[in-house]
Design an enzyme around this catalytic site. Structure first.
Site, PDB file in Angstrom:
ATOM      1  CG  ASN A  13      -2.328  -0.888   1.051  1.00 53.80           C
ATOM      2  OD1 ASN A  13      -2.115  -1.492   0.201  1.00 53.80           O
ATOM      3  ND2 ASN A  13      -2.508  -1.432   2.653  1.00 53.80           N
ATOM      4  CB  CYS A 130       0.709   7.198   9.384  1.00 52.11           C
ATOM      5  SG  CYS A 130       0.209   5.339  10.510  1.00 52.11           S
ATOM      6  N   GLY A 163      -1.945  -3.103   6.103  1.00 57.63           N
ATOM      7  CA  GLY A 163      -1.339  -4.036   5.204  1.00 57.63           C
ATOM      8  C   GLY A 163      -0.943  -5.126   6.075  1.00 57.63           C
TER       9      GLY A 163
END
Length: 304
Positions: A13, A130, A163
């Site tokens: 991803n 993230c 993912g």
């Protein structure tokens, strides 16, 4: 205008989303995509977009690094293999942007400390996670005004956006992000928690940031600092949005953020992908500016 040629390591991803970010850059050109599964969707999409591909891992890229003038590589594989990937690429004079939680290089959050990393030649910089990219700017916005005894962040992520690589690295994700809240965010103690939400339809990335200050919060200065920092992040992640706060309760400061993606690879709910890939692209662009201006020179590999 000359562009710095790049390789993407990892066809999941994050790696696939990176293709789109880098293609839009005025300073970077995606040339290679590296994977380990010949049938992966990421490699197929990369070929469709004109990139060269290999399913033999980093070893399949190494013979082509010099002839294709690869100067920057983005590693979006796994913390478990990153150190070896980086060692092999650094030996060929390639600067590595690490999107795994391996954290073998200095931790980078663009609006907080990117300029200092770009000013000196770091051959490996780590983008943390993230959740780190979404929350550390806010913690730093608080700690630059007042000392922070404790910072806690909770990131809620859509299951469809996570993912297999990220799932395999969840422990490292938590450990690296917690440490970065201290090292980069400026808190004396940091704690990061991640919730993978399987709800359908998938939910947008949401982040709750809680700071405990030593002294009573200076609400006016803290609010101004936080809003200024949100604006800085929005320059490279347009979907970064303050939902509520800052709210004050005693010495507590709480901020509620959400991150919408651009919808390049996964739909807009996957803001966690976008903030990571956008931060990595911004970091690479800063290094590219320095390289193109002649301010830093990548080491020349020794030819055996």
């Amino acid at each position: 205008m000359k562009k710095i040629r790049c390789a993407l390591i990892g066809s999941g991803n994050i790696g696939t989303d990176l293709i789109y970010k880098i293609r839009r850059s005025a300073l970077l050109e995606p040339v290679w995509m590296v994977g380990i599964d010949p049938a992966s969707e990421g490699l197929a999409r990369a070929r469709e977009l004109g990139l060269k591909t290999t399913a033999e891992g980093v070893d399949g890229l190494l013979p082509h690094v010099q002839e294709d003038d690869i100067q920057i590589a983005f590693d979006a594989t796994s913390a478990y293999v990153h150190a070896e990937n980086s060692r092999k690429l650094n030996a060929l004079g390639v600067l590595v942007i690490d999107l795994t939680p391996a954290a073998i290089g200095p931790l980078c959050v663009p609006p907080v400390n990117l300029r200092e990393h770009a000013a000196r030649l770091e051959m490996n910089v780590n983008m943390i996670s993230c959740a780190g990219q979404a929350t550390i700017p806010v913690v730093h916005a608080v700690s630059r005004i007042q000392s922070v005894a404790y910072a806690e962040i909770v990131a809620s992520l859509a299951s469809k956006s996570i993912g297999p690589g990220t799932r395999a690295n969840l422990d490292e994700f938590t450990y690296t992000t917690s440490g970065a809240l201290e090292k980069v965010g400026g808190a004396r103690r940091g704690k990061a928690l991640a919730i993978i939400n399987p709800a359908e339809p998938p939910m947008i990335m949401r982040n709750t940031i809680s700071c405990l200050t030593d002294a009573e919060p200076d609400q006016e200065r803290l609010s101004a600092s936080i809003l200024q920092m949100v604006g800085e992040v929005q320059k490279y992640v347009p979907g970064y949005r303050l939902v509520n706060g800052p709210l004050y309760d005693g010495n507590g400061v709480s901020v509620f953020m959400e991150v919408a993606g651009l919808g390049d690879y996964l739909p807009t709910y996957a803001g966690n992908l976008d903030i990571m890939t956008a931060a990595a692209t911004r970091t690479a662009e800063m290094f590219a500016e320095e390289i193109l201006a002649g301010k830093i020179r990548l080491p020349t590999p020794e030819v055996a």
